[in-house]
Write a protein that holds these residues in place. Sequence first.
Motif, PDB file in Angstrom:
ATOM      1  N   MET A   1       0.855  -1.167   0.000  1.00 40.49           N
ATOM      2  CA  MET A   1       0.000   0.000   0.000  1.00 40.49           C
ATOM      3  C   MET A   1       0.903   1.232   0.000  1.00 40.49           C
ATOM      4  O   MET A   1       1.876   1.306   0.738  1.00 40.49           O
ATOM      5  CB  MET A   1      -0.891  -0.014   1.237  1.00 40.49           C
ATOM      6  N   ALA A   2       0.550   2.206  -0.821  1.00 41.29           N
ATOM      7  CA  ALA A   2       1.330   3.435  -0.888  1.00 41.29           C
ATOM      8  C   ALA A   2       1.061   4.262   0.373  1.00 41.29           C
ATOM      9  O   ALA A   2      -0.069   4.611   0.653  1.00 41.29           O
ATOM     10  CB  ALA A   2       0.969   4.226  -2.135  1.00 41.29           C
ATOM     11  N   PRO A   3       2.106   4.574   1.139  1.00 39.98           N
ATOM     12  CA  PRO A   3       1.908   5.319   2.386  1.00 39.98           C
ATOM     13  C   PRO A   3       1.649   6.807   2.140  1.00 39.98           C
ATOM     14  O   PRO A   3       1.761   7.299   1.017  1.00 39.98           O
ATOM     15  CB  PRO A   3       3.232   5.108   3.120  1.00 39.98           C
ATOM     16  N   ARG A   4       1.352   7.540   3.200  1.00 40.40           N
ATOM     17  CA  ARG A   4       1.011   8.955   3.089  1.00 40.40           C
ATOM     18  C   ARG A   4       2.147   9.797   2.535  1.00 40.40           C
ATOM     19  O   ARG A   4       1.912  10.860   1.975  1.00 40.40           O
ATOM     20  CB  ARG A   4       0.599   9.493   4.457  1.00 40.40           C
ATOM     21  N   ASP A   5       3.379   9.371   2.704  1.00 39.28           N
ATOM     22  CA  ASP A   5       4.493  10.175   2.178  1.00 39.28           C
ATOM     23  C   ASP A   5       4.794   9.853   0.712  1.00 39.28           C
ATOM     24  O   ASP A   5       5.733  10.390   0.139  1.00 39.28           O
ATOM     25  CB  ASP A   5       5.737  10.011   3.032  1.00 39.28           C
ATOM     26  N   TYR A   6       3.999   8.996   0.088  1.00 37.81           N
ATOM     27  CA  TYR A   6       4.055   8.576  -1.318  1.00 37.81           C
ATOM     28  C   TYR A   6       5.423   8.055  -1.766  1.00 37.81           C
ATOM     29  O   TYR A   6       5.837   8.225  -2.890  1.00 37.81           O
ATOM     30  CB  TYR A   6       3.492   9.647  -2.268  1.00 37.81           C
ATOM     31  N   TYR A   7       6.109   7.345  -0.868  1.00 39.76           N
ATOM     32  CA  TYR A   7       7.352   6.649  -1.220  1.00 39.76           C
ATOM     33  C   TYR A   7       7.197   5.175  -0.874  1.00 39.76           C
ATOM     34  O   TYR A   7       6.663   4.833   0.185  1.00 39.76           O
ATOM     35  CB  TYR A   7       8.556   7.226  -0.461  1.00 39.76           C
ATOM     36  N   VAL A   8       7.682   4.322  -1.755  1.00 34.05           N
ATOM     37  CA  VAL A   8       7.627   2.878  -1.541  1.00 34.05           C
ATOM     38  C   VAL A   8       9.060   2.366  -1.471  1.00 34.05           C
ATOM     39  O   VAL A   8       9.894   2.720  -2.315  1.00 34.05           O
ATOM     40  CB  VAL A   8       6.851   2.188  -2.687  1.00 34.05           C
ATOM     41  N   ARG A   9       9.332   1.555  -0.474  1.00 36.46           N
ATOM     42  CA  ARG A   9      10.693   1.050  -0.280  1.00 36.46           C
ATOM     43  C   ARG A   9      10.905  -0.230  -1.080  1.00 36.46           C
ATOM     44  O   ARG A   9      10.128  -1.174  -1.002  1.00 36.46           O
ATOM     45  CB  ARG A   9      10.941   0.778   1.193  1.00 36.46           C
ATOM     46  N   VAL A  10      11.970  -0.229  -1.867  1.00 31.13           N
ATOM     47  CA  VAL A  10      12.373  -1.398  -2.650  1.00 31.13           C
ATOM     48  C   VAL A  10      13.870  -1.591  -2.429  1.00 31.13           C
ATOM     49  O   VAL A  10      14.664  -0.704  -2.747  1.00 31.13           O
ATOM     50  CB  VAL A  10      12.081  -1.206  -4.157  1.00 31.13           C
ATOM     51  N   ALA A  11      14.251  -2.721  -1.876  1.00 37.22           N
ATOM     52  CA  ALA A  11      15.656  -3.062  -1.641  1.00 37.22           C
ATOM     53  C   ALA A  11      16.383  -1.931  -0.924  1.00 37.22           C
ATOM     54  O   ALA A  11      17.447  -1.481  -1.349  1.00 37.22           O
ATOM     55  CB  ALA A  11      16.350  -3.424  -2.940  1.00 37.22           C
ATOM     56  N   SER A  12      15.828  -1.445   0.166  1.00 38.31           N
ATOM     57  CA  SER A  12      16.368  -0.422   1.069  1.00 38.31           C
ATOM     58  C   SER A  12      16.468   0.983   0.461  1.00 38.31           C
ATOM     59  O   SER A  12      17.083   1.867   1.031  1.00 38.31           O
ATOM     60  CB  SER A  12      17.724  -0.841   1.652  1.00 38.31           C
ATOM     61  N   ASN A  13      15.840   1.210  -0.689  1.00 40.22           N
ATOM     62  CA  ASN A  13      15.746   2.551  -1.279  1.00 40.22           C
ATOM     63  C   ASN A  13      14.277   2.955  -1.350  1.00 40.22           C
ATOM     64  O   ASN A  13      13.396   2.112  -1.520  1.00 40.22           O
ATOM     65  CB  ASN A  13      16.352   2.588  -2.685  1.00 40.22           C
ATOM     66  N   ASP A  14      14.022   4.250  -1.245  1.00 35.42           N
ATOM     67  CA  ASP A  14      12.654   4.767  -1.305  1.00 35.42           C
ATOM     68  C   ASP A  14      12.416   5.418  -2.662  1.00 35.42           C
ATOM     69  O   ASP A  14      13.143   6.328  -3.062  1.00 35.42           O
ATOM     70  CB  ASP A  14      12.415   5.789  -0.193  1.00 35.42           C
ATOM     71  N   TYR A  15      11.381   4.944  -3.354  1.00 37.66           N
ATOM     72  CA  TYR A  15      11.024   5.449  -4.685  1.00 37.66           C
ATOM     73  C   TYR A  15       9.670   6.153  -4.589  1.00 37.66           C
ATOM     74  O   TYR A  15       8.726   5.611  -4.019  1.00 37.66           O
ATOM     75  CB  TYR A  15      10.933   4.297  -5.689  1.00 37.66           C
ATOM     76  N   SER A  16       9.571   7.351  -5.178  1.00 32.68           N
ATOM     77  CA  SER A  16       8.300   8.082  -5.135  1.00 32.68           C
ATOM     78  C   SER A  16       7.288   7.422  -6.055  1.00 32.68           C
ATOM     79  O   SER A  16       7.623   6.770  -7.038  1.00 32.68           O
ATOM     80  CB  SER A  16       8.506   9.543  -5.539  1.00 32.68           C
ATOM     81  N   VAL A  17       6.030   7.626  -5.694  1.00 33.83           N
ATOM     82  CA  VAL A  17       4.922   7.104  -6.477  1.00 33.83           C
ATOM     83  C   VAL A  17       3.908   8.247  -6.616  1.00 33.83           C
ATOM     84  O   VAL A  17       3.869   9.148  -5.777  1.00 33.83           O
ATOM     85  CB  VAL A  17       4.312   5.855  -5.796  1.00 33.83           C
ATOM     86  N   ASP A  18       3.131   8.242  -7.665  1.00 35.65           N
ATOM     87  CA  ASP A  18       2.117   9.277  -7.861  1.00 35.65           C
ATOM     88  C   ASP A  18       1.242   9.354  -6.612  1.00 35.65           C
ATOM     89  O   ASP A  18       0.697   8.348  -6.164  1.00 35.65           O
ATOM     90  CB  ASP A  18       1.260   8.930  -9.087  1.00 35.65           C
ATOM     91  N   PRO A  19       1.098  10.533  -6.001  1.00 35.54           N
ATOM     92  CA  PRO A  19       0.336  10.659  -4.755  1.00 35.54           C
ATOM     93  C   PRO A  19      -1.130  10.267  -4.862  1.00 35.54           C
ATOM     94  O   PRO A  19      -1.773  10.036  -3.841  1.00 35.54           O
ATOM     95  CB  PRO A  19       0.463  12.147  -4.413  1.00 35.54           C
ATOM     96  N   THR A  20      -1.673  10.171  -6.049  1.00 38.69           N
ATOM     97  CA  THR A  20      -3.061   9.708  -6.174  1.00 38.69           C
ATOM     98  C   THR A  20      -3.196   8.246  -5.746  1.00 38.69           C
ATOM     99  O   THR A  20      -4.302   7.769  -5.538  1.00 38.69           O
ATOM    100  CB  THR A  20      -3.585   9.881  -7.609  1.00 38.69           C
ATOM    101  N   ALA A  21      -2.081   7.553  -5.603  1.00 42.13           N
ATOM    102  CA  ALA A  21      -2.105   6.147  -5.188  1.00 42.13           C
ATOM    103  C   ALA A  21      -2.018   5.975  -3.677  1.00 42.13           C
ATOM    104  O   ALA A  21      -2.054   4.848  -3.183  1.00 42.13           O
ATOM    105  CB  ALA A  21      -0.954   5.396  -5.856  1.00 42.13           C
ATOM    106  N   ILE A  22      -1.925   7.080  -2.930  1.00 37.23           N
ATOM    107  CA  ILE A  22      -1.801   6.987  -1.469  1.00 37.23           C
ATOM    108  C   ILE A  22      -2.972   6.189  -0.896  1.00 37.23           C
ATOM    109  O   ILE A  22      -4.122   6.412  -1.246  1.00 37.23           O
ATOM    110  CB  ILE A  22      -1.741   8.391  -0.839  1.00 37.23           C
ATOM    111  N   GLY A  23      -2.639   5.241  -0.024  1.00 33.75           N
ATOM    112  CA  GLY A  23      -3.656   4.427   0.638  1.00 33.75           C
ATOM    113  C   GLY A  23      -4.186   3.289  -0.202  1.00 33.75           C
ATOM    114  O   GLY A  23      -5.064   2.561   0.232  1.00 33.75           O
ATOM    115  N   ARG A  24      -3.657   3.112  -1.392  1.00 30.08           N
ATOM    116  CA  ARG A  24      -4.140   2.047  -2.271  1.00 30.08           C
ATOM    117  C   ARG A  24      -3.019   1.049  -2.516  1.00 30.08           C
ATOM    118  O   ARG A  24      -1.840   1.372  -2.435  1.00 30.08           O
ATOM    119  CB  ARG A  24      -4.627   2.655  -3.581  1.00 30.08           C
ATOM    120  N   LEU A  25      -3.404  -0.162  -2.804  1.00 35.30           N
ATOM    121  CA  LEU A  25      -2.453  -1.232  -3.037  1.00 35.30           C
ATOM    122  C   LEU A  25      -1.792  -1.057  -4.401  1.00 35.30           C
ATOM    123  O   LEU A  25      -2.483  -0.950  -5.420  1.00 35.30           O
ATOM    124  CB  LEU A  25      -3.160  -2.577  -2.972  1.00 35.30           C
TER     125      LEU A  25
END
Length: 109
Positions: A1-25
Amino acid sequence: MAPRDYYVRVASNDYSVDPTAIGRLVDVSADLAQVTLRLEERVVACHERVWSTAQTITDPAHVVQAGRLRRAFQHPAAPADADLLRDLADYDTAFGVDFDALGVDEEAV
């Protein structure tokens, strides 16, 4: 699920995601060259894969979109018909209430 800060962690790095996805899988896929995040079938982020650790990778478009959403949340627009009032008799009609048939004085109700 995309958290409120709109970053998703992959292999110990944080990648931004479009904020419209916040709270969604979101679905995350990573290969040797890139990290891709999808909301349903729509791509909401695509970043070049970073192999160092503890990095934050941000798409500038995601920052702009987050600003827009933040302003819209803080200053909601008033509904266009905010000054309109509905006659309560419309609800009586919609629900089939007939005061005359019931022998009830409408003014007393």
